[in-house]
Write a protein that holds these residues in place. Structure first.
Motif, PDB file in Angstrom:
ATOM      1  N   ARG A  32       0.816  -1.216   0.000  1.00  0.00           N
ATOM      2  CA  ARG A  32       0.000   0.000   0.000  1.00  0.00           C
ATOM      3  C   ARG A  32       0.849   1.265   0.000  1.00  0.00           C
ATOM      4  O   ARG A  32       0.400   2.328  -0.456  1.00  0.00           O
ATOM      5  CB  ARG A  32      -0.931   0.011   1.215  1.00  0.00           C
ATOM      6  CG  ARG A  32      -2.097   1.000   1.073  1.00  0.00           C
ATOM      7  CD  ARG A  32      -3.121   0.778   2.157  1.00  0.00           C
ATOM      8  NE  ARG A  32      -2.715   1.399   3.387  1.00  0.00           N
ATOM      9  CZ  ARG A  32      -2.972   2.683   3.708  1.00  0.00           C
ATOM     10  NH1 ARG A  32      -3.620   3.455   2.862  1.00  0.00           N
ATOM     11  NH2 ARG A  32      -2.575   3.177   4.854  1.00  0.00           N
TER      12      ARG A  32
ATOM     13  N   PRO B 241      -5.217  -7.337  -4.542  1.00  0.00           N
ATOM     14  CA  PRO B 241      -5.523  -8.565  -3.803  1.00  0.00           C
ATOM     15  C   PRO B 241      -4.761  -9.771  -4.333  1.00  0.00           C
ATOM     16  O   PRO B 241      -5.332 -10.694  -4.940  1.00  0.00           O
ATOM     17  CB  PRO B 241      -7.031  -8.711  -4.007  1.00  0.00           C
ATOM     18  CG  PRO B 241      -7.278  -8.101  -5.349  1.00  0.00           C
ATOM     19  CD  PRO B 241      -6.307  -6.951  -5.468  1.00  0.00           C
TER      20      PRO B 241
ATOM     21  N   ASP C 246      -2.517  -3.977   0.131  1.00  0.00           N
ATOM     22  CA  ASP C 246      -3.350  -2.937  -0.456  1.00  0.00           C
ATOM     23  C   ASP C 246      -4.615  -3.597  -1.000  1.00  0.00           C
ATOM     24  O   ASP C 246      -4.532  -4.547  -1.782  1.00  0.00           O
ATOM     25  CB  ASP C 246      -2.576  -2.246  -1.586  1.00  0.00           C
ATOM     26  CG  ASP C 246      -3.325  -1.088  -2.212  1.00  0.00           C
ATOM     27  OD1 ASP C 246      -4.500  -0.867  -1.856  1.00  0.00           O
ATOM     28  OD2 ASP C 246      -2.736  -0.418  -3.081  1.00  0.00           O
ATOM     29  N   ARG C 247      -5.771  -3.114  -0.615  1.00  0.00           N
ATOM     30  CA  ARG C 247      -7.013  -3.723  -1.092  1.00  0.00           C
ATOM     31  C   ARG C 247      -7.169  -3.579  -2.599  1.00  0.00           C
ATOM     32  O   ARG C 247      -7.959  -4.292  -3.222  1.00  0.00           O
ATOM     33  CB  ARG C 247      -8.214  -3.111  -0.377  1.00  0.00           C
ATOM     34  CG  ARG C 247      -8.440  -1.626  -0.654  1.00  0.00           C
ATOM     35  CD  ARG C 247      -9.627  -1.125   0.132  1.00  0.00           C
ATOM     36  NE  ARG C 247      -9.890   0.289  -0.145  1.00  0.00           N
ATOM     37  CZ  ARG C 247     -10.859   0.980   0.442  1.00  0.00           C
ATOM     38  NH1 ARG C 247     -11.653   0.389   1.337  1.00  0.00           N
ATOM     39  NH2 ARG C 247     -11.039   2.261   0.139  1.00  0.00           N
TER      40      ARG C 247
END
Length: 439
Positions: free
Chosen positions: A252, A403, A399-400
């Motif tokens: 992220r 994925p 970090d979304r």
């Protein structure tokens, strides 16, 4: 798009590289196992650029950098160095090391059945090549007079300067130094070049047009003009942190790619040829694919291109997503690039029973341009042979938007196969599927 018959099996019998982690497969594997980064402070001759870090090689251009050579080869390469730019030298050195690793000395193969497929970045002349000729054509008012160039400027250029920067020269030099008279092709698809070279070489062998193919790719982003291009077109990390902590694929807190340089090469060989001479077999090349996707306004759609090649290698190989051991991602560490790649991976592998392990050697040596795919492939081939993966450096905060199952432990098994994936800023993607030999 490439489709292969499995009748003539293609195996890897030689590995060679020039990288920020070292110039042998042993040095590369040791650095990956130890978590040792090749990223360091920007070289002094490039400190004017708005980044503090880079991943240069230790390559000096000495004849020893080219690995074991026969006497006449040493003589020929020394003579040819003056008409090779730095990345051309990288490529030739990596390829000569691959041939030596495969035990393919002159006279040990049929030259008419041995060829080359070699990739590169676009090659650009160093500004210094033009300094004296341009100065010759500057008027007193410090303006360049184009009318003077043909008579006063151009004659000051070295008559062989262009030969240093032609992207077909690595393959040309290698064919001459090693008497390779089989199929010969040069590929200029930037970061996608390496996988395309492997796919083309494997297809050439499967079609019966050659028994052995030397394939590789070479590149650099540490070049005054290419570095400017990178800042114009891509996201480059300012490198404000510790250099070794700068590349952060899929993390992220990633801040952009690190500029690097290097080359890699492999020897591909038809299985019976390799077995007849008792060659070491590292792995088997199963299939490859390429795709280029841009939108109506010529904006690259990298996620679609990567999705295409991932789906294609599965479809043409007949291998299911659950059978892939790991994926070697392109993993630039850029905000958009990593997110697009993660979307492509999720689209193709999201239905797996277990998440697909993802590795990223660029976390160790940044982006060497066209050389990246070959060095990354070598890293994953070594992982297959050692029975373990290497962690993604600096992956600390998921970090979304990305994925992926980034590998964080050296205890992660590599599986029996892997896909090597690469893409260019222009939306040209390529991938190869490689399997542990004997599987």
């Amino acid at each position: 798009m490439f489709e292969f018959s499995r009748e003539r099996r293609v195996v890897i019998t030689g590995l060679g590289l020039i990288s920020a982690l070292g110039n042998t497969k042993e040095e590369l594997w040791d650095a990956l196992c130890q978590g040792r980064s090749g990223v360091r402070s920007m070289p002094e001759d490039m400190v004017t650029f708005p980044t503090c870090v880079a991943a240069p090689t230790i390559f000096q251009g000495d004849i020893e950098d080219f690995g074991p050579l026969e006497k006449e080869q040493k003589k020929a390469i020394r003579k040819g160095l003056k008409v090779m730019c730095r990345e051309c030298q990288f490529g030739i050195a990596a390829a000569q090391r691959a041939l030596a690793d495969a035990g393919l000395n002159l006279g040990k193969y049929d030259p008419t059945r041995t060829g080359i497929a070699f990739g590169s970045d676009y090659m650009v002349t160093l500004p210094d090549e033009f300094s004296a000729p341009v100065s010759q054509c500057v008027n007193g008012g410090r303006t360049f007079d184009f009318s003077r160039w043909p008579v006063e400027g151009l004659p000051k250029m070295s008559p062989l300067w262009l030969l240093k920067y032609l992207p077909n020269m690595p393959a040309s030099h290698l064919a001459i130094y090693n008497d390779l008279r089989g199929p010969n092709n040069s590929i200029t698809l930037r970061e996608a070049s390496g996988n395309v070279a492997i796919a083309e070489a494997a297809a050439t062998i499967r079609q019966g047009r050659a028994d052995i193919m030397l394939c590789g790719a070479t590149g650099t982003r540490l070049h005054p003009l290419k570095t400017i291009h990178a800042f114009q077109q891509e996201e480059v990390s300012p490198g404000d942190d510790d250099p070794a902590r700068t590349p952060r694929p899929f993390d992220r807190q990633r801040t952009g790619m690190v500029l690097g340089e290097g080359a890699g090469a492999v020897v591909l060989e038809e299985l019976s040829s390799a077995e007849s001479r008792g060659a070491t077999i590292y792995a088997e090349v199963i299939t490859g694919a390429s795709s280029s996707v841009v939108g109506r306004r010529l904006i690259a759609q990298r996620d679609v291109a990567m999705r295409n090649v991932l789906a294609s290698v599965l479809r043409h190989s007949g291998v299911s997503p659950d059978e892939i051991g790991h994926l070697h991602a392109h993993a630039l560490s850029t905000r958009n690039g990593d997110a697009e790649e993660a979307r492509a991976i999720s689209h193709v592998f999201g239905g797996r029973r277990e998440p697909l392990p993802v590795v990223a050697a660029k976390s160790y040596f940044g982006n060497p341009g066209a050389g990246s795919a070959m060095i990354e492939l070598a890293a994953s081939v070594l992982a297959l042979n050692h029975g373990r993966l290497f962690p993604v450096l600096n992956y600390e905060e998921p970090d979304r938007e990305c994925p992926v199952a980034a590998v964080t432990s050296a205890d992660t098994p590599p599986g029996k196969s892997f896909i090597n994936l690469n893409v260019t800023p222009q939306g040209q993607a390529s991938a190869v599927l490689v399997q542990r030999f004997g599987h």
